[in-house]
Design a protein around this motif. Structure first.
Motif, PDB file in Angstrom:
ATOM      1  N   PRO A 143      40.622  57.023  54.143  1.00  0.00           N
ATOM      2  CA  PRO A 143      40.531  55.588  53.843  1.00  0.00           C
ATOM      3  C   PRO A 143      40.260  55.312  52.356  1.00  0.00           C
ATOM      4  N   SER A 144      39.544  56.197  51.701  1.00  0.00           N
ATOM      5  CA  SER A 144      39.225  55.993  50.279  1.00  0.00           C
ATOM      6  C   SER A 144      40.499  55.910  49.429  1.00  0.00           C
ATOM      7  N   TYR A 145      41.536  56.649  49.818  1.00  0.00           N
ATOM      8  CA  TYR A 145      42.801  56.589  49.081  1.00  0.00           C
ATOM      9  C   TYR A 145      43.356  55.169  49.109  1.00  0.00           C
ATOM     10  N   TYR A 146      43.362  54.568  50.277  1.00  0.00           N
ATOM     11  CA  TYR A 146      43.919  53.226  50.425  1.00  0.00           C
ATOM     12  C   TYR A 146      42.999  52.152  49.846  1.00  0.00           C
ATOM     13  N   GLN A 147      41.707  52.399  49.865  1.00  0.00           N
ATOM     14  CA  GLN A 147      40.780  51.470  49.218  1.00  0.00           C
ATOM     15  C   GLN A 147      41.020  51.456  47.716  1.00  0.00           C
ATOM     16  N   GLU A 148      41.205  52.622  47.129  1.00  0.00           N
ATOM     17  CA  GLU A 148      41.482  52.710  45.694  1.00  0.00           C
ATOM     18  C   GLU A 148      42.838  52.085  45.373  1.00  0.00           C
ATOM     19  N   LEU A 149      43.820  52.316  46.226  1.00  0.00           N
ATOM     20  CA  LEU A 149      45.141  51.730  46.032  1.00  0.00           C
ATOM     21  C   LEU A 149      45.065  50.206  46.073  1.00  0.00           C
ATOM     22  N   ALA A 150      44.310  49.666  47.013  1.00  0.00           N
ATOM     23  CA  ALA A 150      44.135  48.209  47.110  1.00  0.00           C
ATOM     24  C   ALA A 150      43.462  47.668  45.852  1.00  0.00           C
ATOM     25  N   ARG A 151      42.455  48.386  45.350  1.00  0.00           N
ATOM     26  CA  ARG A 151      41.776  47.953  44.126  1.00  0.00           C
ATOM     27  C   ARG A 151      42.751  47.959  42.945  1.00  0.00           C
ATOM     28  N   LEU A 152      43.551  49.001  42.860  1.00  0.00           N
ATOM     29  CA  LEU A 152      44.527  49.118  41.789  1.00  0.00           C
ATOM     30  C   LEU A 152      45.511  47.941  41.817  1.00  0.00           C
ATOM     31  N   TYR A 153      46.041  47.632  42.998  1.00  0.00           N
ATOM     32  CA  TYR A 153      46.967  46.504  43.116  1.00  0.00           C
ATOM     33  C   TYR A 153      46.278  45.174  42.810  1.00  0.00           C
ATOM     34  N   HIS A 154      45.055  45.035  43.221  1.00  0.00           N
ATOM     35  CA  HIS A 154      44.296  43.815  42.940  1.00  0.00           C
ATOM     36  C   HIS A 154      44.162  43.625  41.425  1.00  0.00           C
ATOM     37  N   ASP A 155      43.837  44.693  40.707  1.00  0.00           N
ATOM     38  CA  ASP A 155      43.710  44.623  39.252  1.00  0.00           C
ATOM     39  C   ASP A 155      45.051  44.310  38.588  1.00  0.00           C
ATOM     40  N   LYS A 156      46.118  44.944  39.082  1.00  0.00           N
ATOM     41  CA  LYS A 156      47.449  44.688  38.512  1.00  0.00           C
ATOM     42  C   LYS A 156      47.851  43.233  38.747  1.00  0.00           C
ATOM     43  N   ARG A 157      47.587  42.744  39.944  1.00  0.00           N
ATOM     44  CA  ARG A 157      47.897  41.345  40.259  1.00  0.00           C
ATOM     45  C   ARG A 157      47.151  40.418  39.313  1.00  0.00           C
ATOM     46  N   ASN A 158      45.868  40.630  39.159  1.00  0.00           N
ATOM     47  CA  ASN A 158      45.079  39.746  38.308  1.00  0.00           C
ATOM     48  C   ASN A 158      45.517  39.794  36.854  1.00  0.00           C
ATOM     49  N   SER A 159      45.941  40.963  36.410  1.00  0.00           N
ATOM     50  CA  SER A 159      46.432  41.101  35.036  1.00  0.00           C
ATOM     51  C   SER A 159      47.678  40.239  34.817  1.00  0.00           C
ATOM     52  N   ILE A 160      48.622  40.316  35.737  1.00  0.00           N
ATOM     53  CA  ILE A 160      49.841  39.511  35.615  1.00  0.00           C
ATOM     54  C   ILE A 160      49.523  38.021  35.765  1.00  0.00           C
ATOM     55  N   LEU A 161      48.628  37.681  36.664  1.00  0.00           N
ATOM     56  CA  LEU A 161      48.265  36.267  36.837  1.00  0.00           C
ATOM     57  C   LEU A 161      47.660  35.698  35.557  1.00  0.00           C
ATOM     58  N   GLN A 162      46.873  36.497  34.853  1.00  0.00           N
ATOM     59  CA  GLN A 162      46.292  36.043  33.585  1.00  0.00           C
ATOM     60  C   GLN A 162      47.385  35.742  32.559  1.00  0.00           C
ATOM     61  N   ILE A 163      48.381  36.594  32.506  1.00  0.00           N
ATOM     62  CA  ILE A 163      49.492  36.367  31.564  1.00  0.00           C
ATOM     63  C   ILE A 163      50.247  35.105  31.953  1.00  0.00           C
ATOM     64  N   LEU A 164      50.518  34.938  33.236  1.00  0.00           N
ATOM     65  CA  LEU A 164      51.230  33.731  33.674  1.00  0.00           C
ATOM     66  C   LEU A 164      50.413  32.483  33.350  1.00  0.00           C
ATOM     67  N   ASP A 165      49.097  32.561  33.470  1.00  0.00           N
ATOM     68  CA  ASP A 165      48.238  31.439  33.084  1.00  0.00           C
ATOM     69  C   ASP A 165      48.382  31.157  31.591  1.00  0.00           C
ATOM     70  N   GLN A 166      48.374  32.210  30.775  1.00  0.00           N
ATOM     71  CA  GLN A 166      48.505  32.041  29.323  1.00  0.00           C
ATOM     72  C   GLN A 166      49.844  31.405  28.960  1.00  0.00           C
TER      73      GLN A 166
END
Length: 172
Positions: free
Chosen positions: A62-85
């Motif tokens: 499960p830790s693999y998928y938890q880390e994967l979810a965190r990674l995608y969450h961070d990537k999503r937020n990074s792109i959302l910040q750019i779209l906001d800018q």
């Protein structure tokens, strides 16, 4: 109840192997017999290497998928910040790694025109929103970004997207 229950699932989203289209069904032998007949007429079995990889994916901790979810969450937020800018409104994805964005304020007649502009002038490829509508004209003011990319690719894309601030003259 168990004799009437059919569980249908796929590896694509749950185990992050999209594109493979490998799935499975759990049911009683009486039910799976009919399901196998239908499956046999509709498709051929998934390639053996994909089936083996699916088994491996199901055995990861499960830790693999938890880390994967965190990674995608961070990537999503990074792109959302750019779209906001840049000032591109969007719908916040709740489970996918795509961002559906509204480009109506940029003055292009269609999503195809805007997509072509992004490719030729900015160096970013997106999917036209019209591809997701039964009546394509209803999607003319949308595009879809994908953020399941390498971090370096997303950083480069972010820098390129910032060019939109100076290259576009939004019409409000």
């Amino acid at each position: 109840m168990a004799d009437r229950t059919i569980t249908i699932n796929g590896l694509s989203k749950t185990y992050s192997v999209t594109g493979w289209r490998v799935g499975y069904i759990l049911a009683t032998p009486e039910l799976t017999g009919a399901i196998r007949k239908v499956h046999d007429f509709l498709t051929v079995g998934a390639p053996a290497p994909l089936q083996r990889a699916g088994v491996a994916a199901m055995q990861l901790p499960p830790s693999y998928y938890q880390e994967l979810a965190r990674l995608y969450h961070d990537k999503r937020n990074s792109i959302l910040q750019i779209l906001d800018q840049v000032g591109i409104p969007y719908f916040v994805p709740q489970g996918a790694y795509y961002i559906f964005a509204d480009i109506s304020k940029f003055g292009y007649k269609t999503d195809i025109e805007f997509t072509n502009y992004l490719i030729k002038e900015i160096g970013i490829a997106v999917v036209p929103g019209s591809s997701f509508f039964n009546q394509p004209e209803n999607g003319n003011s949308f595009i879809r970004f994908c953020f399941s990319k390498k971090s370096e690719t997303l950083q480069t894309a972010s820098k390129k997207l910032l060019k939109l601030q100076s290259n576009l003259k939004p019409t409000f």
